[in-house]
Write a protein that holds these residues in place. Sequence first.
Motif, PDB file in Angstrom:
ATOM      1  N   SER A 198      -7.025 -12.888 -16.305  1.00 45.20           N
ATOM      2  CA  SER A 198      -8.156 -13.446 -17.041  1.00 45.20           C
ATOM      3  C   SER A 198      -8.533 -14.761 -16.393  1.00 45.20           C
ATOM      4  N   SER A 199      -9.814 -15.057 -16.421  1.00 46.04           N
ATOM      5  CA  SER A 199     -10.287 -16.294 -15.797  1.00 46.04           C
ATOM      6  C   SER A 199      -9.979 -17.514 -16.650  1.00 46.04           C
ATOM      7  N   ALA A 200      -9.835 -17.331 -17.944  1.00 48.00           N
ATOM      8  CA  ALA A 200      -9.616 -18.475 -18.822  1.00 48.00           C
ATOM      9  C   ALA A 200      -8.635 -18.101 -19.930  1.00 48.00           C
ATOM     10  N   VAL A 201      -7.808 -19.070 -20.288  1.00 50.30           N
ATOM     11  CA  VAL A 201      -6.881 -18.888 -21.403  1.00 50.30           C
ATOM     12  C   VAL A 201      -6.976 -20.103 -22.318  1.00 50.30           C
ATOM     13  N   ILE A 202      -6.604 -19.915 -23.568  1.00 46.07           N
ATOM     14  CA  ILE A 202      -6.528 -21.024 -24.508  1.00 46.07           C
ATOM     15  C   ILE A 202      -5.105 -21.099 -25.045  1.00 46.07           C
ATOM     16  N   THR A 203      -4.720 -22.287 -25.529  1.00 42.28           N
ATOM     17  CA  THR A 203      -3.374 -22.469 -26.060  1.00 42.28           C
ATOM     18  C   THR A 203      -3.452 -22.959 -27.496  1.00 42.28           C
ATOM     19  N   LYS A 204      -2.516 -22.495 -28.286  1.00 41.05           N
ATOM     20  CA  LYS A 204      -2.384 -22.935 -29.671  1.00 41.05           C
ATOM     21  C   LYS A 204      -0.935 -23.325 -29.929  1.00 41.05           C
ATOM     22  N   SER A 224      21.432 -25.682 -50.028  1.00 41.17           N
ATOM     23  CA  SER A 224      20.689 -25.490 -51.267  1.00 41.17           C
ATOM     24  C   SER A 224      19.557 -24.522 -51.031  1.00 41.17           C
ATOM     25  N   GLN A 225      19.192 -23.816 -52.100  1.00 43.48           N
ATOM     26  CA  GLN A 225      18.034 -22.923 -52.027  1.00 43.48           C
ATOM     27  C   GLN A 225      16.733 -23.692 -52.137  1.00 43.48           C
ATOM     28  N   SER A 226      16.793 -24.955 -52.562  1.00 48.92           N
ATOM     29  CA  SER A 226      15.595 -25.780 -52.630  1.00 48.92           C
ATOM     30  C   SER A 226      15.275 -26.305 -51.239  1.00 48.92           C
ATOM     31  N   ASN A 227      14.024 -26.202 -50.847  1.00 46.28           N
ATOM     32  CA  ASN A 227      13.635 -26.769 -49.561  1.00 46.28           C
ATOM     33  C   ASN A 227      12.143 -27.032 -49.540  1.00 46.28           C
ATOM     34  N   ILE A 228      11.764 -27.960 -48.680  1.00 42.68           N
ATOM     35  CA  ILE A 228      10.356 -28.277 -48.451  1.00 42.68           C
ATOM     36  C   ILE A 228      10.125 -28.218 -46.955  1.00 42.68           C
ATOM     37  N   MET A 229       9.421 -27.202 -46.529  1.00 37.26           N
ATOM     38  CA  MET A 229       9.067 -27.028 -45.117  1.00 37.26           C
ATOM     39  C   MET A 229       7.601 -27.398 -44.927  1.00 37.26           C
ATOM     40  N   VAL A 230       7.277 -27.800 -43.716  1.00 40.63           N
ATOM     41  CA  VAL A 230       5.866 -28.036 -43.399  1.00 40.63           C
ATOM     42  C   VAL A 230       5.538 -27.302 -42.102  1.00 40.63           C
ATOM     43  N   ASP A 231       4.445 -26.550 -42.133  1.00 43.11           N
ATOM     44  CA  ASP A 231       3.961 -25.798 -40.972  1.00 43.11           C
ATOM     45  C   ASP A 231       2.733 -26.486 -40.397  1.00 43.11           C
ATOM     46  N   PHE A 232       2.711 -26.659 -39.070  1.00 43.32           N
ATOM     47  CA  PHE A 232       1.571 -27.257 -38.382  1.00 43.32           C
ATOM     48  C   PHE A 232       0.973 -26.244 -37.411  1.00 43.32           C
ATOM     49  N   THR A 233      -0.333 -26.226 -37.312  1.00 41.80           N
ATOM     50  CA  THR A 233      -1.030 -25.454 -36.287  1.00 41.80           C
ATOM     51  C   THR A 233      -2.089 -26.342 -35.653  1.00 41.80           C
ATOM     52  N   TRP A 234      -2.241 -26.229 -34.330  1.00 40.61           N
ATOM     53  CA  TRP A 234      -3.250 -27.019 -33.644  1.00 40.61           C
ATOM     54  C   TRP A 234      -3.647 -26.314 -32.353  1.00 40.61           C
ATOM     55  N   THR A 247      -4.499 -34.395 -36.129  1.00 35.51           N
ATOM     56  CA  THR A 247      -5.650 -33.530 -36.426  1.00 35.51           C
ATOM     57  C   THR A 247      -5.216 -32.095 -36.740  1.00 35.51           C
ATOM     58  N   SER A 248      -3.909 -31.835 -36.746  1.00 35.14           N
ATOM     59  CA  SER A 248      -3.401 -30.488 -37.016  1.00 35.14           C
ATOM     60  C   SER A 248      -3.712 -30.070 -38.450  1.00 35.14           C
ATOM     61  N   ALA A 249      -3.708 -28.753 -38.653  1.00 32.99           N
ATOM     62  CA  ALA A 249      -3.741 -28.204 -40.012  1.00 32.99           C
ATOM     63  C   ALA A 249      -2.293 -28.109 -40.488  1.00 32.99           C
ATOM     64  N   ALA A 250      -1.994 -28.690 -41.641  1.00 30.23           N
ATOM     65  CA  ALA A 250      -0.622 -28.736 -42.142  1.00 30.23           C
ATOM     66  C   ALA A 250      -0.549 -28.108 -43.523  1.00 30.23           C
ATOM     67  N   THR A 251       0.533 -27.383 -43.778  1.00 30.64           N
ATOM     68  CA  THR A 251       0.754 -26.739 -45.070  1.00 30.64           C
ATOM     69  C   THR A 251       2.200 -26.937 -45.487  1.00 30.64           C
ATOM     70  N   LEU A 252       2.395 -27.468 -46.685  1.00 30.00           N
ATOM     71  CA  LEU A 252       3.741 -27.576 -47.246  1.00 30.00           C
ATOM     72  C   LEU A 252       4.144 -26.240 -47.849  1.00 30.00           C
ATOM     73  N   ASN A 253       5.374 -25.827 -47.603  1.00 31.47           N
ATOM     74  CA  ASN A 253       5.959 -24.646 -48.221  1.00 31.47           C
ATOM     75  C   ASN A 253       7.112 -25.120 -49.091  1.00 31.47           C
ATOM     76  N   ILE A 254       6.940 -25.039 -50.403  1.00 32.58           N
ATOM     77  CA  ILE A 254       7.847 -25.699 -51.342  1.00 32.58           C
ATOM     78  C   ILE A 254       8.588 -24.660 -52.173  1.00 32.58           C
ATOM     79  N   LYS A 255       9.898 -24.767 -52.170  1.00 34.28           N
ATOM     80  CA  LYS A 255      10.724 -23.909 -53.013  1.00 34.28           C
ATOM     81  C   LYS A 255      11.752 -24.783 -53.717  1.00 34.28           C
ATOM     82  N   ALA A 256      11.768 -24.754 -55.037  1.00 28.71           N
ATOM     83  CA  ALA A 256      12.680 -25.589 -55.821  1.00 28.71           C
ATOM     84  C   ALA A 256      13.606 -24.708 -56.640  1.00 28.71           C
ATOM     85  N   ARG A 457      -2.867 -33.277 -45.508  1.00 22.38           N
ATOM     86  CA  ARG A 457      -3.215 -33.997 -44.283  1.00 22.38           C
ATOM     87  C   ARG A 457      -1.944 -34.503 -43.605  1.00 22.38           C
ATOM     88  N   PRO A 458      -1.806 -34.313 -42.295  1.00 23.92           N
ATOM     89  CA  PRO A 458      -0.591 -34.770 -41.604  1.00 23.92           C
ATOM     90  C   PRO A 458      -0.303 -36.253 -41.802  1.00 23.92           C
TER      91      PRO A 458
END
Length: 537
Positions: A198-204, A224-234, A247-256, A457-458
């Motif tokens: 391919s002539s061009a590629v993009i990265t994430k 512990s089964q309780s945890n707070i993870m955060v996922d970033f994508t950019w 500027t990443s998109a961030a999402t908290l994943n919360i389990k208590a 927001r990050p």
Amino acid sequence: MDSVAVQSVRGFHTILLQLCDQEYKGLLKDPMLYEDDIQVHIVNEVNRSPLQAFWKKNVPIFIAERASLKVDEDQMEDSSINESNNLMSIKLEENMGPLPLSVMKARQLVSWYTLAHNPHMAQVINCSVSTAFPLLWVRCDGSDPEGTVWLGAEPVNTGKEITSIVFHIVTCTGPIFDKNSFPSIEKLKIAHKDRHPSSAVITKGYAQYDLFGTTVLENTLMESQSNIMVDFTWNNVDKILEIPPLTSAATLNIKAEPGDVRSPVIQIYKELEFLLVLAQGLKTGETEWPELLEEKSAVTVVQELIEDLKNQLNVSQQQLKSKETEKLKSDAAAVESTIHASFAPERGDLDFAELLWTGMRKTVSSYQDVVDCLALVIQHLKCKDIQPWDYFVSCTISLEEQMLRLQKLHHVLELVVSCSAFLNLNHENLFTLTQSCLRFYKDNPLDEQHVFQLPIRPTTINAFYENEHPIMWRMEIISCHGQRELKTVWQLNTRPPVDHVTFNTADLPVDDTALNHDYEEAIYYNTVISCSQAHFM
């Protein structure tokens, strides 16, 4: 195609059809045996998928693997040997995890799966129209030079017709200690282009951090089964293991987990437990009372509480009669109002209690004003002109249901307080999380293992992750091939991303004197997912 191969394709096709039929009818989906040593089953929930370390699609998938070894009772010589071997067999099967197939056998299954979809091979499988099966993933033992641990195949539909198959290859190596040994981004891009010109590629980029982590108390690691993870994508990755940009998109994943000793509301949980015991006693007529924590009688404690409340009320009334105190309060309220108006933007997402407080705070000038306002609210509540949220505080349902809803409410409290205490989230985020949790529990049963998500927001949490190691870091290199997006994924994990291959960890450093946190962070596993496409001509 020879007759043996035709029979193999037909047999494999039949097994897949039967599994799909079970899935459609909602029947118990036990693994089905194929050729005595291979079992196939369907997984339709992403949280139960063995691929969740690198494959997050919530779609049904076939898993093909080697069947567990069974002990043939007919070959036992006597009853004593039979009994001991049975016990050994049970223990082996309990401890034995999923078993992989050889890479050669896995390729054969993928080939048969592909032939079953080929519209030009309908006569082979005795079917006039090919069936679009769920994706097939086959466990591999990593015995080839590339270290292949999964092979996958995915049908591609164009309208109602299956036009091609996308193949997925997952390889894994590790552990790796020297971060400088990782390939550069440019080398990874070249490797991708070698597979997919391919002539061009993009990265994430994608990264996951554990914000809650484990707790160490007196040299004891507390899981512990309780945890707070955060996922970033950019987009546009610049270097390996780069910190997610702000500027990443961030999402908290919360389990208590209610009852976690680290929770700030552990005492409230103990009170809830006591209340549940009382409720159960009302239902059964018997109650197992807890051990007394104070020597005073309950009546004495309650009497002292009432007297204390009465004394506080008298003091409050005396303060209300003081004009000087009223003036100080009025001045303080004016200063607070000025600061609020100057620096804090007005929120528009207030609930009824907040709206009531905001309105009264700006208008009441005496104790009687407060009484009159609350009396008016109570009057309308009695007339049912206004009602609080008809669901968590309803008294018109059974006691058992009331207690269940109270448990739901406490779980929401655990989630919100954990985010407030450990992450210092602001009111806006906590309010959004609370509303999301309440909406979930209004329509769903109590599920203390559910992971709640909160986009964020990050900049709100950057202090908690910028100086930490991610538990997973991934880069996707993407190019287009016709109308199909093709990608190579290069991923780093602090733990093995597969559970059916044993990696050599003999040279890992071991610290016998204390818990060594750098031990886990030093292990990185290199996972590559390559996708290519085969077209049916």
